[in-house]
Design an enzyme around this catalytic site. Structure first.
Site, mmCIF file in Angstrom:
data_model
loop_
_atom_site.group_PDB
_atom_site.id
_atom_site.type_symbol
_atom_site.label_atom_id
_atom_site.label_comp_id
_atom_site.label_asym_id
_atom_site.label_seq_id
_atom_site.Cartn_x
_atom_site.Cartn_y
_atom_site.Cartn_z
ATOM 1 N N ARG A 51 0.767 -0.985 -0.037
ATOM 2 C CA ARG A 51 -0.144 -0.198 -0.211
ATOM 3 C C ARG A 51 0.820 1.382 0.130
ATOM 4 O O ARG A 51 1.915 1.061 0.276
ATOM 5 C CB ARG A 51 -0.796 -0.163 1.155
ATOM 6 C CG ARG A 51 -0.176 -0.011 2.458
ATOM 7 C CD ARG A 51 -1.085 0.207 3.685
ATOM 8 N NE ARG A 51 -0.502 0.075 4.975
ATOM 9 C CZ ARG A 51 -0.615 1.082 6.097
ATOM 10 N NH1 ARG A 51 -1.532 2.166 5.881
ATOM 11 N NH2 ARG A 51 -0.176 0.963 7.057
ATOM 12 N N HIS A 61 5.728 6.969 -2.101
ATOM 13 C CA HIS A 61 6.639 6.384 -2.900
ATOM 14 C C HIS A 61 7.763 5.648 -1.981
ATOM 15 O O HIS A 61 8.933 5.793 -2.466
ATOM 16 C CB HIS A 61 7.455 7.349 -3.918
ATOM 17 C CG HIS A 61 6.350 8.227 -4.671
ATOM 18 N ND1 HIS A 61 5.330 7.651 -5.405
ATOM 19 C CD2 HIS A 61 5.964 9.687 -4.771
ATOM 20 C CE1 HIS A 61 4.471 8.584 -5.714
ATOM 21 N NE2 HIS A 61 5.061 9.709 -5.574
ATOM 22 N N ARG A 62 7.380 5.143 -0.768
ATOM 23 C CA ARG A 62 8.384 4.897 0.233
ATOM 24 C C ARG A 62 9.453 5.757 0.491
ATOM 25 O O ARG A 62 10.645 5.543 1.010
ATOM 26 C CB ARG A 62 9.282 3.472 -0.586
ATOM 27 C CG ARG A 62 8.191 2.237 -0.957
ATOM 28 C CD ARG A 62 7.518 1.779 0.345
ATOM 29 N NE ARG A 62 6.716 0.731 0.035
ATOM 30 C CZ ARG A 62 5.359 0.733 -0.045
ATOM 31 N NH1 ARG A 62 4.650 1.916 0.038
ATOM 32 N NH2 ARG A 62 4.732 -0.519 -0.317
ATOM 33 N N LEU A 63 9.197 7.075 0.114
ATOM 34 C CA LEU A 63 10.220 8.197 0.690
ATOM 35 C C LEU A 63 9.685 8.449 2.087
ATOM 36 O O LEU A 63 9.178 9.595 2.334
ATOM 37 C CB LEU A 63 10.319 9.241 -0.319
ATOM 38 C CG LEU A 63 10.812 8.843 -1.366
ATOM 39 C CD1 LEU A 63 10.706 10.169 -2.423
ATOM 40 C CD2 LEU A 63 12.297 8.558 -1.487
ATOM 41 N N HIS A 64 9.994 7.532 3.181
ATOM 42 C CA HIS A 64 9.543 7.822 4.498
ATOM 43 C C HIS A 64 10.444 8.941 5.192
ATOM 44 O O HIS A 64 11.420 9.045 4.589
ATOM 45 C CB HIS A 64 9.669 6.497 5.190
ATOM 46 C CG HIS A 64 9.080 5.269 4.523
ATOM 47 N ND1 HIS A 64 7.719 5.099 3.942
ATOM 48 C CD2 HIS A 64 9.688 4.099 4.148
ATOM 49 C CE1 HIS A 64 7.471 4.256 3.129
ATOM 50 N NE2 HIS A 64 8.891 3.532 3.409
#
Ligand SMILES: Cc1cc2nc3c(=O)[nH]c(=O)nc-3n(C[C@H](O)[C@H](O)[C@H](O)COP(=O)(O)O)c2cc1C
Length: 211
Positions: A8, A189-192
């Site tokens: 997700r 975009h998984r740029l946490h």
């Protein structure tokens, strides 16, 4: 459905340095309150990792029962596997997995036992059934059948039917004095966003980490 297809996006918003509180325990308390307000299941549940004498890590969930500048408190059986690990190596790691709000907090620190007075204060606040179960269960030991546990529980229930239940000597709390606290907020975009607070003498150093 293939496991590979389960994923997700994280979109609840980022974490910026300007929004961080200067003190990580204050920041933790803010996030914990938000986890409670968001009606998460077991918002105080945290995974505690310990290592045995060979260096083998073990993890299990316990409930956070107090937190302040001195550290993070949980209660357990002092003869349990985790307590034996802590006896040998007091360095532990805590982890709060707050999935619905796309956050996690990771803590490293050193465990120390609570005082008898602190143990008594919390033990006496617990429901009677929990008090009896704490005495009945020699946590982490091997038992032959569930009936053994239930028999012990009933026996104790009769024994303490009238009076107060004393705090067993083999039960108590640990306080984890934090040495580092990391806050993770899921990002698109998984740029946490990750911020690590590391204890430096009295002050906390704050670093942003790559996700
Ligand atoms: C939601 C949840 C809360 C728990 N809370 C505690 C707790 O506060 N203290 C505790 O000793 N065990 C608690 N347990 C049980 C532990 O996860 C674990 O099974 C037990 O402490 C024995 O661990 P050990 O054999 O590694 O010492 C909890 C388990 C769950 C799933």
């Amino acid at each position: 459905m293939e496991l590979e297809d389960i994923r997700r996006e994280y979109c609840k918003g980022g974490l910026r340095r300007k929004d961080l509180l200067a003190d990580p325990v204050d920041q933790f308390n803010l996030w914990l309150q938000q986890a409670i307000d968001a009606k998460l299941t077991d918002p105080t549940a945290m995974t505690v990792a310990t290592v045995d004498e060979t260096g083998q890590p073990f993890q299990r969930i316990v409930l956070l029962k107090d937190v302040d500048q001195r550290g993070f408190v949980f209660y357990t059986n002092l003869g349990s596997r985790k307590a034996q690990h802590i006896e040998h190596n007091a360095k532990v790691s805590l982890h709060f997995p707050w999935h619905p709000i796309e956050r996690q907090v990771h803590i490293t620190g050193v465990a120390e036992k609570l005082s008898a007075a602190e143990n008594m204060k919390y033990f006496s606040s617990r429901p009677k059934g929990s008090q009896l179960a704490a005495i009945a269960s020699k946590q982490s030991s091997r038992i032959s059948a569930r009936g053994v546990l239930e028999g012990k529980f009933l026996e104790l229930k009769q024994k303490f039917a009238a009076g107060e239940i004393p705090v067993p000597s083999f039960w108590g709390g640990f306080r984890i004095k934090p040495e580092s606290i990391e806050f993770w907020q899921g990002g698109e975009h998984r740029l946490h966003d990750r911020f690590l607070f590391s204890k430096q003498q009295q002050a906390w150093q704050i670093d942003r980490l790559a996700p």
